[in-house]
Each structure stands twice: as C-alpha cells, then as structure tokens.
Motif scaffolding. Sequence first.
Motif, PDB file in Angstrom:
ATOM      1  N   PRO A  96      66.877  71.404  19.181  1.00 19.04           N
ATOM      2  CA  PRO A  96      67.456  70.581  20.318  1.00 19.04           C
ATOM      3  C   PRO A  96      66.299  70.412  21.417  1.00 19.04           C
ATOM      4  CG  PRO A  96      68.426  72.798  20.154  1.00 19.04           C
ATOM      5  CD  PRO A  96      67.462  72.346  19.049  1.00 19.04           C
ATOM      6  N   PHE A  97      65.542  71.193  21.642  1.00 18.38           N
ATOM      7  CA  PHE A  97      64.489  71.332  22.755  1.00 18.38           C
ATOM      8  C   PHE A  97      63.032  70.393  22.412  1.00 18.38           C
ATOM      9  CE2 PHE A  97      66.445  75.304  23.057  1.00 18.38           C
ATOM     10  CZ  PHE A  97      67.158  75.205  24.308  1.00 18.38           C
ATOM     11  N   ALA A  98      63.158  70.033  21.273  1.00 19.52           N
ATOM     12  CA  ALA A  98      61.745  69.079  20.741  1.00 19.52           C
ATOM     13  C   ALA A  98      61.484  68.059  21.513  1.00 19.52           C
ATOM     14  CB  ALA A  98      61.786  69.021  19.013  1.00 19.52           C
ATOM     15  N   ALA A  99      62.403  67.284  22.094  1.00 22.42           N
ATOM     16  CA  ALA A  99      62.163  66.026  22.639  1.00 22.42           C
ATOM     17  C   ALA A  99      61.776  66.146  24.061  1.00 22.42           C
ATOM     18  CB  ALA A  99      63.335  65.086  22.614  1.00 22.42           C
ATOM     19  N   GLU A 100      61.924  67.264  24.639  1.00 22.67           N
ATOM     20  CA  GLU A 100      61.679  67.632  26.121  1.00 22.67           C
ATOM     21  C   GLU A 100      60.235  67.344  26.295  1.00 22.67           C
ATOM     22  OE1 GLU A 100      64.076  68.156  28.384  1.00 22.67           O
ATOM     23  OE2 GLU A 100      65.654  68.027  26.733  1.00 22.67           O
ATOM     24  N   LYS A 101      60.063  67.000  27.408  1.00 16.26           N
ATOM     25  CA  LYS A 101      58.612  66.903  27.829  1.00 16.26           C
ATOM     26  C   LYS A 101      57.906  68.088  28.566  1.00 16.26           C
ATOM     27  CE  LYS A 101      58.155  62.669  26.397  1.00 16.26           C
ATOM     28  NZ  LYS A 101      57.856  62.628  25.156  1.00 16.26           N
ATOM     29  N   SER A 102      58.997  68.753  29.346  1.00 14.68           N
ATOM     30  CA  SER A 102      58.551  69.939  30.006  1.00 14.68           C
ATOM     31  C   SER A 102      59.694  70.942  29.938  1.00 14.68           C
ATOM     32  CB  SER A 102      58.223  69.589  31.356  1.00 14.68           C
ATOM     33  OG  SER A 102      58.018  70.660  32.475  1.00 14.68           O
ATOM     34  N   LEU A 103      59.505  71.960  29.747  1.00 19.97           N
ATOM     35  CA  LEU A 103      60.406  73.297  29.676  1.00 19.97           C
ATOM     36  C   LEU A 103      59.698  74.335  30.326  1.00 19.97           C
ATOM     37  CD1 LEU A 103      61.506  72.803  25.634  1.00 19.97           C
ATOM     38  CD2 LEU A 103      63.064  72.541  27.860  1.00 19.97           C
ATOM     39  N   LYS A 104      60.812  75.309  30.956  1.00 24.14           N
ATOM     40  CA  LYS A 104      60.277  76.660  31.282  1.00 24.14           C
ATOM     41  C   LYS A 104      60.995  77.569  30.363  1.00 24.14           C
ATOM     42  CE  LYS A 104      59.744  75.871  35.996  1.00 24.14           C
ATOM     43  NZ  LYS A 104      59.569  74.478  36.249  1.00 24.14           N
ATOM     44  N   LEU A 105      60.328  78.839  30.393  1.00 22.85           N
ATOM     45  CA  LEU A 105      60.961  80.003  29.288  1.00 22.85           C
ATOM     46  C   LEU A 105      62.441  80.248  29.845  1.00 22.85           C
ATOM     47  CD1 LEU A 105      58.328  82.664  29.439  1.00 22.85           C
ATOM     48  CD2 LEU A 105      59.387  81.430  27.456  1.00 22.85           C
ATOM     49  N   ALA A 106      62.982  79.944  31.200  1.00 21.61           N
ATOM     50  CA  ALA A 106      64.177  80.052  31.488  1.00 21.61           C
ATOM     51  C   ALA A 106      65.142  79.175  30.767  1.00 21.61           C
ATOM     52  CB  ALA A 106      64.341  80.167  33.096  1.00 21.61           C
ATOM     53  N   ASP A 107      64.678  78.085  30.406  1.00 26.29           N
ATOM     54  CA  ASP A 107      65.359  77.016  29.834  1.00 26.29           C
ATOM     55  C   ASP A 107      65.802  77.193  28.402  1.00 26.29           C
ATOM     56  OD1 ASP A 107      65.189  75.391  32.072  1.00 26.29           O
ATOM     57  OD2 ASP A 107      63.306  74.548  31.310  1.00 26.29           O
ATOM     58  N   VAL A 108      65.092  78.279  27.801  1.00 23.89           N
ATOM     59  CA  VAL A 108      65.345  78.575  26.261  1.00 23.89           C
ATOM     60  C   VAL A 108      65.594  79.987  26.113  1.00 23.89           C
ATOM     61  CG1 VAL A 108      63.580  76.634  25.592  1.00 23.89           C
ATOM     62  CG2 VAL A 108      63.060  78.830  25.758  1.00 23.89           C
ATOM     63  N   LEU A 125      57.904  71.339  11.965  1.00 22.55           N
ATOM     64  CA  LEU A 125      58.454  72.445  13.208  1.00 22.55           C
ATOM     65  C   LEU A 125      57.433  71.520  14.575  1.00 22.55           C
ATOM     66  CD1 LEU A 125      57.491  75.758  11.854  1.00 22.55           C
ATOM     67  CD2 LEU A 125      59.763  74.997  12.463  1.00 22.55           C
ATOM     68  N   SER A 126      58.070  72.042  15.549  1.00 22.60           N
ATOM     69  CA  SER A 126      57.699  71.369  16.918  1.00 22.60           C
ATOM     70  C   SER A 126      57.047  72.580  17.746  1.00 22.60           C
ATOM     71  CB  SER A 126      58.667  70.570  17.494  1.00 22.60           C
ATOM     72  OG  SER A 126      59.214  69.304  16.771  1.00 22.60           O
ATOM     73  N   VAL A 127      56.117  72.362  18.541  1.00 22.87           N
ATOM     74  CA  VAL A 127      55.658  73.249  19.448  1.00 22.87           C
ATOM     75  C   VAL A 127      56.252  72.759  20.734  1.00 22.87           C
ATOM     76  CG1 VAL A 127      53.625  74.221  20.769  1.00 22.87           C
ATOM     77  CG2 VAL A 127      53.397  73.554  18.052  1.00 22.87           C
ATOM     78  N   LEU A 128      56.908  73.638  21.461  1.00 22.80           N
ATOM     79  CA  LEU A 128      57.594  73.320  22.703  1.00 22.80           C
ATOM     80  C   LEU A 128      56.754  73.379  23.785  1.00 22.80           C
ATOM     81  CD1 LEU A 128      60.988  75.141  22.295  1.00 22.80           C
ATOM     82  CD2 LEU A 128      60.417  72.781  21.746  1.00 22.80           C
ATOM     83  N   PRO A 129      56.836  72.599  24.928  1.00 23.27           N
ATOM     84  CA  PRO A 129      55.904  72.401  25.980  1.00 23.27           C
ATOM     85  C   PRO A 129      56.197  73.597  27.025  1.00 23.27           C
ATOM     86  CG  PRO A 129      57.362  70.979  26.177  1.00 23.27           C
ATOM     87  CD  PRO A 129      57.672  71.523  25.031  1.00 23.27           C
ATOM     88  N   ILE A 130      55.825  74.898  26.650  1.00 21.15           N
ATOM     89  CA  ILE A 130      56.163  75.929  27.443  1.00 21.15           C
ATOM     90  C   ILE A 130      55.057  76.718  27.921  1.00 21.15           C
ATOM     91  CG2 ILE A 130      57.397  78.129  27.925  1.00 21.15           C
ATOM     92  CD1 ILE A 130      59.664  77.176  25.832  1.00 21.15           C
ATOM     93  N   ASP A 131      54.687  76.907  29.104  1.00 21.39           N
ATOM     94  CA  ASP A 131      53.475  77.582  29.700  1.00 21.39           C
ATOM     95  C   ASP A 131      53.610  79.047  29.009  1.00 21.39           C
ATOM     96  OD1 ASP A 131      51.338  78.787  30.638  1.00 21.39           O
ATOM     97  OD2 ASP A 131      51.969  78.329  32.716  1.00 21.39           O
ATOM     98  N   MET A 132      52.699  79.374  28.217  1.00 18.89           N
ATOM     99  CA  MET A 132      52.829  80.944  27.609  1.00 18.89           C
ATOM    100  C   MET A 132      51.641  81.660  28.025  1.00 18.89           C
ATOM    101  SD  MET A 132      55.744  81.228  26.369  1.00 18.89           S
ATOM    102  CE  MET A 132      55.538  82.699  25.490  1.00 18.89           C
TER     103      MET A 132
END
Length: 130
Positions: free
Chosen positions: A1-13, A82-89
């Motif tokens: 469900p998060f794969a289409a997001e352009k920007s995410l934070k850890l708090a979002d997931v 699989l998709s890599v989510l755009p989260i700063d790690m």
Amino acid sequence: PFAAEKSLKLADVIHAEWVLPYKGAPSRKAFEQVMNAAGLPLPKNAIESNALIALRALLIESDRLSILSRNQIHYEELHGMLSVLPIDMRGSERPIGITTRADAKRSIGLNALMQYLRAVSDEMTGGGAT
C-alpha cells in the motif's frame, strides 16, 4: 500500500506489519538505532527471520515491510515483485566483510573471490576499499 508514495517517514509506516531480523543481528541493531533516533517504538508483533529466502517470500506474499539492503532484493525489485520505499534510513549503514584465519591457506577460488569482491567494492565506492 505504500509503494506508490513519493515520500514517506518512518512514522508513516510504524503501524504496518513487519518482518525483522532476529534481536541481536547487526541489521536489527541498525534498525533499532534508526527507530530510537526518530523517537519511534519498535514495531509490535513483527515476524523475526534471518533467512533471506523466507524473508523475501513473506514480503512478496504480503504487504509486510522489512529493512534490507537494496542489493538483497535486486532481482525482486528489478522484476516488480518488491518495492523500495522512499524512507530516509540514514544511520542504518553498516560495514560488511569477510573474515579468514590469519594462518589459513587460501584456495585459488577464495583468492579469486576476494580479488573480485575488492574490485566490485572499489567500483562501488570509488576506490580505496580494503
């Protein structure tokens, strides 16, 4: 469900279902450090596995999340499995290496592998890797 997001934070997931390495594993420690730095709790009820084949299967067959090196899922990402989510790690990086006994007699195959790994490492890092 998060794969289409352009920007995410850890708090979002944080409330997603997760597959994580076992406690004490280097990648788990790195994940915990990133979560602590972000002021977030660890995911509850995560499945724990250090077996990459099991982890990949769990991710492909569900909407679960995990922390992996992009290299570990190269083919799955390439083929859209699989998709890599755009989260700063930042802060989850860690060195990986080979350990051999100092007095071990290295086989021709091991020497060739180590030479190849050094060449690839130099290519990836711009040289200077040992």
